[in-house]
Design a protein around this motif. Structure first.
Motif, short mmCIF file in Angstrom:
data_model
loop_
_atom_site.label_atom_id
_atom_site.label_comp_id
_atom_site.label_asym_id
_atom_site.label_seq_id
_atom_site.Cartn_x
_atom_site.Cartn_y
_atom_site.Cartn_z
N GLY A 83 52.43 29.07 48.83
CA GLY A 83 52.19 29.28 47.32
C GLY A 83 53.46 29.36 46.60
O GLY A 83 53.81 28.65 45.78
N ALA A 84 54.40 30.25 47.21
CA ALA A 84 55.56 30.34 46.63
C ALA A 84 56.61 29.16 46.50
O ALA A 84 57.21 28.80 45.71
N ARG A 85 56.76 28.40 47.77
CA ARG A 85 57.34 27.19 48.00
C ARG A 85 56.86 25.89 46.99
O ARG A 85 57.76 25.33 46.66
N LEU A 86 55.41 26.09 46.90
CA LEU A 86 54.89 25.15 45.92
C LEU A 86 55.31 25.36 44.38
O LEU A 86 55.94 24.30 43.72
N VAL A 87 55.56 26.46 44.04
CA VAL A 87 55.78 26.92 42.71
C VAL A 87 57.46 26.82 42.51
O VAL A 87 57.78 26.15 41.61
N HIS A 103 54.34 28.26 31.28
CA HIS A 103 53.26 29.30 31.16
C HIS A 103 52.03 29.12 31.90
O HIS A 103 51.87 28.08 32.49
N LEU A 104 51.35 30.10 32.13
CA LEU A 104 49.91 29.80 33.07
C LEU A 104 49.06 31.02 32.87
O LEU A 104 49.22 32.05 32.21
N HIS A 105 47.79 30.86 33.15
CA HIS A 105 46.69 31.77 33.13
C HIS A 105 46.47 32.31 34.55
O HIS A 105 45.95 31.47 35.39
N ALA A 106 46.87 33.44 34.99
CA ALA A 106 46.58 34.04 36.07
C ALA A 106 45.65 34.81 36.33
O ALA A 106 45.29 35.83 35.45
N TYR A 114 52.97 35.94 40.97
CA TYR A 114 53.66 35.32 40.09
C TYR A 114 54.63 36.29 39.41
O TYR A 114 55.93 35.79 39.26
N GLU A 115 54.48 37.34 39.50
CA GLU A 115 55.71 38.52 38.87
C GLU A 115 56.88 38.40 39.91
O GLU A 115 58.31 38.35 39.61
N MET A 136 50.68 34.60 31.41
CA MET A 136 51.94 34.89 32.09
C MET A 136 52.93 33.51 31.83
O MET A 136 52.50 32.54 31.42
N ARG A 137 54.24 33.76 31.74
CA ARG A 137 55.11 32.83 31.29
C ARG A 137 56.72 33.03 31.82
O ARG A 137 57.03 34.20 32.37
N LYS A 138 57.49 32.06 32.01
CA LYS A 138 58.60 32.12 32.63
C LYS A 138 59.65 31.23 31.89
O LYS A 138 59.25 29.95 31.58
N THR A 139 60.94 31.37 31.63
CA THR A 139 62.06 30.51 31.22
C THR A 139 62.83 30.17 32.53
O THR A 139 63.22 30.82 33.28
N LEU A 140 62.79 28.74 32.65
CA LEU A 140 63.29 28.22 33.76
C LEU A 140 64.82 28.21 33.22
O LEU A 140 65.27 27.41 32.39
N GLY A 141 65.68 28.65 34.22
CA GLY A 141 67.25 28.73 34.29
C GLY A 141 67.63 27.27 34.94
O GLY A 141 67.08 26.55 35.34
N SER A 142 68.91 27.22 34.49
CA SER A 142 69.53 25.86 35.14
C SER A 142 69.62 25.81 36.89
O SER A 142 69.54 24.97 37.51
#
Length: 153
Positions: A83-87, A103-106, A114-115, A136-142
């Motif tokens: 799962g982690a590799r997929l994300v 963002h997602l609905h966990a 996800y954390e 939940m949400r995440k900002t994607l860095g470069s």
């Protein structure tokens, strides 16, 4: 792992995995596994041999953000890092395409998963498909460092 679209030879297997893992245990019919925006979404699948054993989808909402959804891993492989590799693979593709926010609905039970990948909880708990969920949400860095942290973090 590779990206597919509805109509691909592996798409029926993706749908079957999503049904078996995400909907059947809750008593929902097969029809509850598809969304109106399937064709506009990115579908990343993982295979073991010829069998689809994992998937995650992303629906773009605009040029910079969208929603991760329908994350599923075959029960026999859960807890082994697939799962982690997929994300992480999905996030790499999203960065390549210029997306900056996910963002997602966990389901409440998978919030810690996800954390660990750098997502944060926001807003109030809610119920979806009769199961407690969190936004939940995440900002994607470069670029990514181990532990899911971006250079900007």
């Amino acid at each position: 792992m590779h990206f597919i679209q509805p109509g691909h030879a592996l798409y029926p297997e993706e749908l079957e995995l999503r049904f078996r893992v995400l909907r059947e245990p809750l008593g929902f019919p097969r029809s509850a596994v598809t969304f109106p925006f399937e064709a506009e979404s990115l579908h990343l699948v993982a295979q073991q041999g010829t069998q689809v054993v994992g998937c995650v989808l992303f629906h773009p909402e605009d040029a910079l953000k969208g929603r991760l959804f329908q994350m599923a891993v075959h029960p026999s492989l859960q807890g082994r890092g697939l799962g982690a590799r997929l994300v992480v693979a999905l996030e790499q593709e999203l960065r390549r395409k210029g997306f900056t926010h996910v963002h997602l609905h966990a389901r409440a039970a998978v919030v810690p998963f996800y954390e660990r990948l750098g997502y944060e909880v926001y807003g109030e708990p809610f119920t979806e498909v009769n199961v407690p969920h969190r936004h939940m949400r995440k900002t994607l860095g470069s670029s990514m460092f181990p532990g899911g942290r971006s250079q900007e973090a």
